[in-house]
Design a protein around this motif. Sequence first.
Motif, mmCIF file in Angstrom:
data_model
loop_
_atom_site.group_PDB
_atom_site.id
_atom_site.type_symbol
_atom_site.label_atom_id
_atom_site.label_comp_id
_atom_site.label_asym_id
_atom_site.label_seq_id
_atom_site.Cartn_x
_atom_site.Cartn_y
_atom_site.Cartn_z
ATOM 1 N N SER A 54 0.795 -1.225 0.000
ATOM 2 C CA SER A 54 0.000 0.000 0.000
ATOM 3 C C SER A 54 0.829 1.277 0.000
ATOM 4 O O SER A 54 0.413 2.268 -0.579
ATOM 5 C CB SER A 54 -0.925 0.033 1.219
ATOM 6 N N LEU A 55 1.971 1.276 0.655
ATOM 7 C CA LEU A 55 2.695 2.524 0.832
ATOM 8 C C LEU A 55 3.913 2.677 -0.077
ATOM 9 O O LEU A 55 3.967 3.584 -0.900
ATOM 10 C CB LEU A 55 3.134 2.683 2.295
ATOM 11 N N VAL A 56 4.889 1.809 0.089
ATOM 12 C CA VAL A 56 6.172 2.054 -0.565
ATOM 13 C C VAL A 56 6.319 1.367 -1.906
ATOM 14 O O VAL A 56 7.105 1.801 -2.743
ATOM 15 C CB VAL A 56 7.351 1.657 0.360
ATOM 16 N N GLY A 57 5.620 0.291 -2.138
ATOM 17 C CA GLY A 57 5.679 -0.381 -3.429
ATOM 18 C C GLY A 57 7.020 -1.036 -3.697
ATOM 19 O O GLY A 57 7.675 -1.544 -2.795
ATOM 20 N N ARG A 58 7.451 -1.002 -4.944
ATOM 21 C CA ARG A 58 8.639 -1.738 -5.382
ATOM 22 C C ARG A 58 9.934 -1.244 -4.723
ATOM 23 O O ARG A 58 10.902 -1.983 -4.686
ATOM 24 C CB ARG A 58 8.791 -1.653 -6.895
ATOM 25 N N GLN A 59 9.966 -0.029 -4.216
ATOM 26 C CA GLN A 59 11.184 0.453 -3.562
ATOM 27 C C GLN A 59 11.427 -0.274 -2.242
ATOM 28 O O GLN A 59 12.559 -0.398 -1.814
ATOM 29 C CB GLN A 59 11.117 1.965 -3.286
ATOM 30 N N GLY A 60 10.386 -0.761 -1.602
ATOM 31 C CA GLY A 60 10.511 -1.399 -0.300
ATOM 32 C C GLY A 60 10.368 -2.904 -0.362
ATOM 33 O O GLY A 60 9.761 -3.504 0.528
ATOM 34 N N ILE A 61 10.938 -3.530 -1.368
ATOM 35 C CA ILE A 61 10.791 -4.974 -1.555
ATOM 36 C C ILE A 61 11.317 -5.752 -0.358
ATOM 37 O O ILE A 61 10.836 -6.824 -0.034
ATOM 38 C CB ILE A 61 11.480 -5.427 -2.871
ATOM 39 N N GLY A 62 12.292 -5.195 0.337
ATOM 40 C CA GLY A 62 12.863 -5.869 1.500
ATOM 41 C C GLY A 62 11.886 -6.029 2.650
ATOM 42 O O GLY A 62 12.122 -6.840 3.551
ATOM 43 N N LEU A 63 10.792 -5.290 2.644
ATOM 44 C CA LEU A 63 9.778 -5.426 3.695
ATOM 45 C C LEU A 63 9.093 -6.788 3.666
ATOM 46 O O LEU A 63 8.543 -7.234 4.678
ATOM 47 C CB LEU A 63 8.714 -4.333 3.556
ATOM 48 N N LEU A 64 9.137 -7.450 2.508
ATOM 49 C CA LEU A 64 8.448 -8.734 2.387
ATOM 50 C C LEU A 64 9.181 -9.855 3.117
ATOM 51 O O LEU A 64 8.551 -10.840 3.509
ATOM 52 C CB LEU A 64 8.270 -9.096 0.920
ATOM 53 N N ILE A 65 10.490 -9.730 3.306
ATOM 54 C CA ILE A 65 11.225 -10.792 4.002
ATOM 55 C C ILE A 65 10.775 -10.882 5.458
ATOM 56 O O ILE A 65 10.314 -11.939 5.893
ATOM 57 C CB ILE A 65 12.742 -10.607 3.864
ATOM 58 N N PRO A 66 10.874 -9.802 6.252
ATOM 59 C CA PRO A 66 10.371 -9.938 7.632
ATOM 60 C C PRO A 66 8.864 -10.139 7.690
ATOM 61 O O PRO A 66 8.360 -10.813 8.586
ATOM 62 C CB PRO A 66 10.792 -8.636 8.309
#
Length: 167
Positions: A54-66
């Motif tokens: 919802s917020l950062v999109g493709r720039q924050g791909i690392g959020l999916l690991i945690p």
Amino acid sequence: MTKRTILAPLLILLGAYLLLNQGGSVGAGSIFATFWPTMFVIPLGLFFHWMYFSLVGRQGIGLLIPGGILLTAGIVSQIASLFDSWQTMWPGFILAVAAGLFEFYWFGSRNKWLLIPINILTVLSLLFFVVFSIGPILNYLSFVQPVIAVLLVLGGTWLILGRKRHG
């Protein structure tokens, strides 16, 4: 997000807990001890997913690991807590790391080298699930052992006697 989307899963979990509790005491301490993954770990995993989608999109791909690790570990912990099956559910924590890395692979640049640790962790987790689940399953099915033993003896006897007739 409406009140219904928050209240409905909580009511379902509380009802399941009361069904599984079998007349034990119900208090704030026992509910907290049983549903801590649903109250803390799973929402944190969902928060990381929400931030990415919802917020950062493709720039924050690392959020999916945690996010994937916490969500999977929360589900594993909730199942283990509800059914008191920590001794068989612990390989789910290895699977949680594989799930987080897989989300990173799937929604990221699809680096094929990520599949190596993902597959190793998944196979290791499934292997441990099978190995640590066989004992409880066999203990549960221990009443079937004499029947299997008799069938094996009869089958062996039939093979021996069957060969003598044809030979």
